[in-house]
Design a protein around this motif. Structure first.
Motif, mmCIF file in Angstrom:
data_model
loop_
_atom_site.group_PDB
_atom_site.id
_atom_site.type_symbol
_atom_site.label_atom_id
_atom_site.label_comp_id
_atom_site.label_asym_id
_atom_site.label_seq_id
_atom_site.Cartn_x
_atom_site.Cartn_y
_atom_site.Cartn_z
ATOM 1 N N ALA A 257 0.828 -1.210 0.000
ATOM 2 C CA ALA A 257 0.000 0.000 0.000
ATOM 3 C C ALA A 257 0.862 1.261 0.000
ATOM 4 O O ALA A 257 0.606 2.202 -0.759
ATOM 5 C CB ALA A 257 -0.931 -0.005 1.209
ATOM 6 N N VAL A 258 1.888 1.283 0.846
ATOM 7 C CA VAL A 258 2.726 2.485 0.896
ATOM 8 C C VAL A 258 3.617 2.578 -0.346
ATOM 9 O O VAL A 258 3.979 3.681 -0.766
ATOM 10 C CB VAL A 258 3.571 2.533 2.195
ATOM 11 N N HIS A 259 3.943 1.447 -0.952
ATOM 12 C CA HIS A 259 4.668 1.491 -2.217
ATOM 13 C C HIS A 259 3.773 2.048 -3.324
ATOM 14 O O HIS A 259 4.247 2.766 -4.214
ATOM 15 C CB HIS A 259 5.175 0.096 -2.600
ATOM 16 N N VAL A 260 2.487 1.717 -3.292
ATOM 17 C CA VAL A 260 1.552 2.288 -4.265
ATOM 18 C C VAL A 260 1.469 3.804 -4.080
ATOM 19 O O VAL A 260 1.360 4.562 -5.055
ATOM 20 C CB VAL A 260 0.164 1.639 -4.121
ATOM 21 N N GLY A 261 1.533 4.251 -2.828
ATOM 22 C CA GLY A 261 1.569 5.687 -2.580
ATOM 23 C C GLY A 261 2.768 6.341 -3.233
ATOM 24 O O GLY A 261 2.655 7.401 -3.861
ATOM 25 N N THR A 262 3.925 5.713 -3.110
ATOM 26 C CA THR A 262 5.124 6.276 -3.735
ATOM 27 C C THR A 262 5.072 6.159 -5.260
ATOM 28 O O THR A 262 5.637 6.995 -5.968
ATOM 29 C CB THR A 262 6.398 5.592 -3.200
ATOM 30 N N LEU A 263 4.376 5.141 -5.760
ATOM 31 C CA LEU A 263 4.168 5.026 -7.206
ATOM 32 C C LEU A 263 3.380 6.232 -7.719
ATOM 33 O O LEU A 263 3.738 6.833 -8.744
ATOM 34 C CB LEU A 263 3.420 3.733 -7.531
ATOM 35 N N SER A 264 2.328 6.599 -7.010
ATOM 36 C CA SER A 264 1.538 7.761 -7.423
ATOM 37 C C SER A 264 2.385 9.031 -7.387
ATOM 38 O O SER A 264 2.208 9.928 -8.217
ATOM 39 C CB SER A 264 0.309 7.911 -6.521
ATOM 40 N N ALA A 265 3.324 9.087 -6.445
ATOM 41 C CA ALA A 265 4.188 10.269 -6.334
ATOM 42 C C ALA A 265 5.100 10.409 -7.548
ATOM 43 O O ALA A 265 5.235 11.499 -8.121
ATOM 44 C CB ALA A 265 5.018 10.185 -5.061
ATOM 45 N N VAL A 266 5.761 9.319 -7.950
ATOM 46 C CA VAL A 266 6.692 9.413 -9.074
ATOM 47 C C VAL A 266 5.943 9.640 -10.381
ATOM 48 O O VAL A 266 6.420 10.353 -11.273
ATOM 49 C CB VAL A 266 7.604 8.157 -9.141
ATOM 50 N N VAL A 267 4.737 9.069 -10.507
ATOM 51 C CA VAL A 267 3.931 9.324 -11.702
ATOM 52 C C VAL A 267 3.529 10.798 -11.763
ATOM 53 O O VAL A 267 3.592 11.428 -12.823
ATOM 54 C CB VAL A 267 2.683 8.421 -11.706
ATOM 55 N N ALA A 268 3.132 11.350 -10.616
ATOM 56 C CA ALA A 268 2.750 12.766 -10.580
ATOM 57 C C ALA A 268 3.953 13.663 -10.869
ATOM 58 O O ALA A 268 3.840 14.661 -11.599
ATOM 59 C CB ALA A 268 2.150 13.105 -9.220
ATOM 60 N N TYR A 269 5.108 13.325 -10.312
ATOM 61 C CA TYR A 269 6.294 14.162 -10.484
ATOM 62 C C TYR A 269 6.751 14.181 -11.947
ATOM 63 O O TYR A 269 7.158 15.235 -12.462
ATOM 64 C CB TYR A 269 7.433 13.665 -9.593
ATOM 65 N N SER B 108 2.433 8.303 2.420
ATOM 66 C CA SER B 108 3.680 7.956 1.724
ATOM 67 C C SER B 108 3.766 8.660 0.373
ATOM 68 O O SER B 108 4.856 9.070 -0.055
ATOM 69 C CB SER B 108 3.789 6.441 1.540
ATOM 70 N N GLY B 109 2.631 8.835 -0.302
ATOM 71 C CA GLY B 109 2.631 9.501 -1.594
ATOM 72 C C GLY B 109 3.040 10.965 -1.502
ATOM 73 O O GLY B 109 3.868 11.450 -2.282
ATOM 74 N N VAL B 110 2.477 11.675 -0.540
ATOM 75 C CA VAL B 110 2.800 13.104 -0.370
ATOM 76 C C VAL B 110 4.276 13.286 0.007
ATOM 77 O O VAL B 110 4.983 14.118 -0.564
ATOM 78 C CB VAL B 110 1.889 13.735 0.705
ATOM 79 N N VAL B 111 4.733 12.490 0.967
ATOM 80 C CA VAL B 111 6.120 12.607 1.418
ATOM 81 C C VAL B 111 7.085 12.235 0.289
ATOM 82 O O VAL B 111 8.111 12.893 0.093
ATOM 83 C CB VAL B 111 6.363 11.730 2.658
ATOM 84 N N ALA B 112 6.765 11.186 -0.466
ATOM 85 C CA ALA B 112 7.637 10.765 -1.565
ATOM 86 C C ALA B 112 7.734 11.837 -2.644
ATOM 87 O O ALA B 112 8.811 12.084 -3.200
ATOM 88 C CB ALA B 112 7.132 9.454 -2.161
ATOM 89 N N TYR B 113 6.628 12.489 -2.951
ATOM 90 C CA TYR B 113 6.630 13.544 -3.974
ATOM 91 C C TYR B 113 7.587 14.664 -3.582
ATOM 92 O O TYR B 113 8.386 15.147 -4.406
ATOM 93 C CB TYR B 113 5.219 14.088 -4.163
ATOM 94 N N LEU B 114 7.523 15.068 -2.325
ATOM 95 C CA LEU B 114 8.408 16.132 -1.841
ATOM 96 C C LEU B 114 9.862 15.662 -1.810
ATOM 97 O O LEU B 114 10.786 16.440 -2.100
ATOM 98 C CB LEU B 114 7.970 16.572 -0.445
ATOM 99 N N THR B 115 10.067 14.390 -1.484
ATOM 100 C CA THR B 115 11.421 13.848 -1.370
ATOM 101 C C THR B 115 12.125 13.771 -2.725
ATOM 102 O O THR B 115 13.330 14.011 -2.816
ATOM 103 C CB THR B 115 11.390 12.462 -0.715
ATOM 104 N N ILE B 116 11.382 13.443 -3.787
ATOM 105 C CA ILE B 116 11.988 13.318 -5.116
ATOM 106 C C ILE B 116 12.672 14.622 -5.520
ATOM 107 O O ILE B 116 13.836 14.639 -5.931
ATOM 108 C CB ILE B 116 10.939 12.914 -6.171
#
Length: 264
Positions: free
Chosen positions: A46-58, A224-232
């Motif tokens: 689930a949290v990996h899917v959140g990070t997937l959405s982040a990299v797709v958005a970025y 995880s998605g929000v944090v990953a987006y900012l981290t990228i």
């Protein structure tokens, strides 16, 4: 698992997924160190899917161009750089997919042992250090050879503690890619890998008919998605300025601490 544990794990996943320090290692180790019950693969997915959405958005604009060029190549419009990149991402995904399917569950579980994680954390930190020191950074364009080598290295990331982003960036540096291009290709490679892993575990979850805390899973994916987006964005800026050495030092210290804790 309660809401505090879910948020802590989601924050950790979002922060570490795209940094070369191994998100899977941190997700495994936090419950061990804190005494929490293991959150299980469902929450990990689930949290990996959140990070997937982040990299797709970025990379949404890049992905639109890449996919458009790829579809064009299928209908005879030729291979431009974006179309080639799409094919290279697909090619680079094959090794980790084959190895992941071939690994028995018993081996997968054995690789989650803390001492295995500690060893991988140190060994692949040293490899990243070596690649950084010898990096020529001569090229910005991904080649077929890059895709093959990075894809093979990505399969090693099935060992927790390796870091998927770390090992693929290492491979990119070895082939002579600039840091930013190695990281970009690493992030693009994460999209099919995370998506395929997520689909497989959703099927397993459906077949098992086990009760699932859907509210906590949704919360974990969102955080995880929000944090990953900012981290990228932060990581790419840091990479351009000072490289990967701070993460190498962190991994070495972490590995030593883990050995000290788990060898008692």
């Amino acid at each position: 698992m309660d809401i505090i544990q879910a948020i802590a794990l989601a924050l950790l996943q979002g922060l570490t997924e795209f940094l070369p320090i191994s998100s899977s290692a941190h997700l495994i180790l936090l419950p061990v160190i804190s005494g929490w019950q293991d959150q299980g693969l469902v929450f990990d997915v689930a949290v990996h899917v959140g990070t997937l959405s982040a990299v797709v958005a970025y990379y949404r604009r890049d992905l639109a161009q890449i996919l458009s060029a790829w579809f064009g190549s299928l209908f005879g419009k030729g291979l431009n750089d974006d179309a080639k990149l799409a094919w290279y991402v697909g090619l680079g995904t094959i090794p980790v997919g084959l190895v992941g399917i071939a690994l028995p569950d018993s081996v997968t579980e054995a690789l989650r042992a803390p001492l295995v994680i500690a060893a991988a954390t140190i060994v692949f930190a040293l490899l990243l250090w070596w690649a950084e020191k010898r990096a020529k950074e001569q090229r910005s364009q991904i080649s077929l050879l890059d895709a093959v080598l990075v894809g093979l290295f990505q399969a090693i990331a099935l060992i927790p503690g390796t870091s998927r982003s770390g090992i693929t960036i290492t491979a990119g540096l070895i082939t002579g890619l600039r840091r930013e291009q190695a990281a970009r290709f690493s992030f693009l490679l994460s999209i099919p890998v995370i998506a395929l892993a997520g689909m497989l575990h959703v099927i397993e979850l459906y077949q098992s008919q086990e009760p699932v805390q859907w509210d906590l899973i949704a919360l974990g994916a969102a955080v995880s998605g929000v944090v990953a987006y900012l981290t990228i964005g932060w990581f790419l800026r840091l990479l351009a300025k000072i490289g990967v050495m701070p993460f190498v030092y962190y991994r070495l210290v972490l590995g030593v601490v883990l050995f000290a804790v788990f060898l008692r």
